[in-house]
Design a protein around this motif. Structure first.
Motif, PDB file in Angstrom:
ATOM      1  N   LYS A  88       0.845  -1.201   0.000  1.00 46.69           N
ATOM      2  CA  LYS A  88       0.000   0.000   0.000  1.00 46.69           C
ATOM      3  C   LYS A  88       0.876   1.245   0.000  1.00 46.69           C
ATOM      4  O   LYS A  88       0.631   2.194  -0.770  1.00 46.69           O
ATOM      5  N   LEU A  89       1.900   1.263   0.838  1.00 46.60           N
ATOM      6  CA  LEU A  89       2.793   2.423   0.919  1.00 46.60           C
ATOM      7  C   LEU A  89       3.633   2.575  -0.354  1.00 46.60           C
ATOM      8  O   LEU A  89       3.854   3.685  -0.833  1.00 46.60           O
ATOM      9  N   ALA A  90       4.072   1.461  -0.912  1.00 47.52           N
ATOM     10  CA  ALA A  90       4.852   1.524  -2.149  1.00 47.52           C
ATOM     11  C   ALA A  90       3.995   2.064  -3.287  1.00 47.52           C
ATOM     12  O   ALA A  90       4.436   2.913  -4.080  1.00 47.52           O
ATOM     13  N   GLY A  91       2.746   1.596  -3.379  1.00 50.95           N
ATOM     14  CA  GLY A  91       1.836   2.086  -4.420  1.00 50.95           C
ATOM     15  C   GLY A  91       1.518   3.556  -4.245  1.00 50.95           C
ATOM     16  O   GLY A  91       1.481   4.326  -5.215  1.00 50.95           O
ATOM     17  N   ARG A  92       1.312   3.961  -3.011  1.00 44.65           N
ATOM     18  CA  ARG A  92       0.999   5.360  -2.697  1.00 44.65           C
ATOM     19  C   ARG A  92       2.135   6.292  -3.123  1.00 44.65           C
ATOM     20  O   ARG A  92       1.921   7.305  -3.784  1.00 44.65           O
ATOM     21  N   HIS A  93       3.360   5.932  -2.738  1.00 46.31           N
ATOM     22  CA  HIS A  93       4.510   6.797  -3.030  1.00 46.31           C
ATOM     23  C   HIS A  93       4.856   6.791  -4.522  1.00 46.31           C
ATOM     24  O   HIS A  93       5.230   7.831  -5.073  1.00 46.31           O
ATOM     25  N   ALA A  94       4.756   5.631  -5.165  1.00 53.51           N
ATOM     26  CA  ALA A  94       5.039   5.565  -6.603  1.00 53.51           C
ATOM     27  C   ALA A  94       4.037   6.427  -7.373  1.00 53.51           C
ATOM     28  O   ALA A  94       4.409   7.168  -8.296  1.00 53.51           O
ATOM     29  N   PHE A  95       2.776   6.359  -6.987  1.00 55.18           N
ATOM     30  CA  PHE A  95       1.758   7.177  -7.657  1.00 55.18           C
ATOM     31  C   PHE A  95       2.027   8.665  -7.441  1.00 55.18           C
ATOM     32  O   PHE A  95       1.943   9.462  -8.377  1.00 55.18           O
ATOM     33  N   SER A  96       2.350   9.033  -6.214  1.00 53.53           N
ATOM     34  CA  SER A  96       2.620  10.440  -5.909  1.00 53.53           C
ATOM     35  C   SER A  96       3.773  10.969  -6.751  1.00 53.53           C
ATOM     36  O   SER A  96       3.713  12.070  -7.315  1.00 53.53           O
ATOM     37  N   ASP A  97       4.848  10.167  -6.866  1.00 53.06           N
ATOM     38  CA  ASP A  97       6.009  10.578  -7.661  1.00 53.06           C
ATOM     39  C   ASP A  97       5.632  10.730  -9.135  1.00 53.06           C
ATOM     40  O   ASP A  97       6.031  11.698  -9.791  1.00 53.06           O
ATOM     41  N   ALA A  98       4.892   9.751  -9.664  1.00 52.05           N
ATOM     42  CA  ALA A  98       4.509   9.795 -11.077  1.00 52.05           C
ATOM     43  C   ALA A  98       3.598  10.984 -11.354  1.00 52.05           C
ATOM     44  O   ALA A  98       3.745  11.677 -12.370  1.00 52.05           O
ATOM     45  N   PHE A  99       2.670  11.241 -10.451  1.00 49.82           N
ATOM     46  CA  PHE A  99       1.700  12.324 -10.662  1.00 49.82           C
ATOM     47  C   PHE A  99       2.400  13.671 -10.792  1.00 49.82           C
ATOM     48  O   PHE A  99       2.024  14.505 -11.610  1.00 49.82           O
ATOM     49  N   LYS A 100       3.451  13.867 -10.003  1.00 47.95           N
ATOM     50  CA  LYS A 100       4.175  15.138 -10.045  1.00 47.95           C
ATOM     51  C   LYS A 100       4.914  15.345 -11.371  1.00 47.95           C
ATOM     52  O   LYS A 100       5.268  16.467 -11.725  1.00 47.95           O
ATOM     53  N   LYS A 101       5.148  14.248 -12.106  1.00 45.57           N
ATOM     54  CA  LYS A 101       5.831  14.335 -13.403  1.00 45.57           C
ATOM     55  C   LYS A 101       4.849  14.386 -14.572  1.00 45.57           C
ATOM     56  O   LYS A 101       5.262  14.462 -15.723  1.00 45.57           O
ATOM     57  N   ALA A 102       3.552  14.305 -14.289  1.00 46.17           N
ATOM     58  CA  ALA A 102       2.551  14.080 -15.332  1.00 46.17           C
ATOM     59  C   ALA A 102       1.882  15.353 -15.837  1.00 46.17           C
ATOM     60  O   ALA A 102       0.800  15.307 -16.420  1.00 46.17           O
ATOM     61  N   GLY A 103       2.521  16.495 -15.608  1.00 42.11           N
ATOM     62  CA  GLY A 103       1.964  17.754 -16.125  1.00 42.11           C
ATOM     63  C   GLY A 103       0.575  18.034 -15.590  1.00 42.11           C
ATOM     64  O   GLY A 103      -0.327  18.427 -16.340  1.00 42.11           O
ATOM     65  N   ALA A 104       0.395  17.827 -14.298  1.00 42.93           N
ATOM     66  CA  ALA A 104      -0.949  17.952 -13.706  1.00 42.93           C
ATOM     67  C   ALA A 104      -1.466  19.384 -13.778  1.00 42.93           C
ATOM     68  O   ALA A 104      -0.722  20.341 -13.572  1.00 42.93           O
ATOM     69  N   LYS A 105      -2.746  19.514 -14.088  1.00 44.92           N
ATOM     70  CA  LYS A 105      -3.420  20.803 -14.130  1.00 44.92           C
ATOM     71  C   LYS A 105      -4.600  20.776 -13.166  1.00 44.92           C
ATOM     72  O   LYS A 105      -5.292  19.766 -13.042  1.00 44.92           O
ATOM     73  N   ILE A 106      -4.814  21.886 -12.497  1.00 45.03           N
ATOM     74  CA  ILE A 106      -5.957  21.990 -11.592  1.00 45.03           C
ATOM     75  C   ILE A 106      -7.200  22.309 -12.411  1.00 45.03           C
ATOM     76  O   ILE A 106      -7.178  23.167 -13.307  1.00 45.03           O
TER      77      ILE A 106
END
Length: 241
Positions: free
Chosen positions: A126-144
């Motif tokens: 659960k923690l590995a999935g959470r942190h991997a997702f957080s890292d990927a999201f920050k690289k994904a050109g997120a827009k509000i």
């Protein structure tokens, strides 16, 4: 999200007896309803192939979807740990990886990872999935995204110019104008944020002779400068805490 991104994360903790170990490799991409899952990604000049073996769609309580794709080959992560990875991702989506706002409409590909015969358990993945997702999201050109409302204003013709100017100052997109029941009708799309105290403002501009209605239309990306302001405010708030 505006582009695909990749990340991996290893959670490792040793404290006396049995420890914790889980490693997850994932790719995330923006999801549009009905879009087919790709089998090849090119991220930062590197090609990554995935073989989707199973797909689960999850409607999110706050709107939109999370599509979870199992691409594990060779048993690098046991299937019993997949729900834990999913739970870690969804917790981070709800918490808000960017500004505390919900994340939505994302497809996740779990394509590799590692287990330990003794130390791997659900909390580790659960923690590995959470942190991997957080890292990927920050690289994904997120827009509000912000909520946009359909607004209709009935205004006396002699106040039309003042009301139009006020709406444009609220980032309104004017969709049309017409005459109705002795009034001029303005139809516009306006960000909800800009409708704060609009009733008071409209009454003041027209001496109480205008009326308006509004209903939710859709979500749209906020302008870049407003996103920067929101990010700065959120970071300042986190620092204070």
């Amino acid at each position: 999200m505006t582009k695909a991104a990749q990340a991996d994360y290893r959670h490792k903790k040793q404290s006396g007896g049995a420890g914790q170990f889980g490693e997850v490799h994932m790719i995330i991409e923006p999801y549009e309803e009905g879009s087919p899952a790709p089998s090849m990604f090119k991220i930062n000049g590197k090609e990554l192939k995935v073989n989707v073996r199973g797909t689960d769609e999850h409607k999110l309580p706050w709107g939109g979807k999370l599509v979870f794709c199992n691409c594990i080959v060779g048993g690098s992560i046991d299937a019993r740990f997949h729900p834990a990875i999913l739970k870690g991702i969804m917790e981070k989506m709800e918490e808000g990886p960017l500004t505390g706002s919900y994340a939505r409409d994302i497809r996740v590909f779990i394509y590799d990872g590692k287990m330990h015969p003794v130390d791997s358990n659900e909390i580790s993945f659960k923690l590995a999935g959470r942190h991997a997702f957080s890292d990927a999201f920050k690289k994904a050109g997120a827009k509000i995204l912000e909520p946009i409302y359909d607004v209709e204003v009935l205004v006396p013709s002699d106040r039309m110019g003042d009301v139009m100017s006020d709406l444009q100052g609220r980032r309104a997109l004017i969709m049309g104008m017409s005459s109705e029941k002795g009034f001029e009708k303005i139809v516009a799309k306006v960000p909800l944020k800009e409708m704060n105290k609009y009733s008071t403002s409209l009454s003041s501009l027209t001496q109480g002779r205008a009326m308006f209605t509004m209903k939710f239309a859709d979500y749209e990306k906020v302008p870049g400068e407003i996103q920067d302001e929101l990010l700065a405010a959120y970071e300042a708030e986190q620092d204070e805490e």
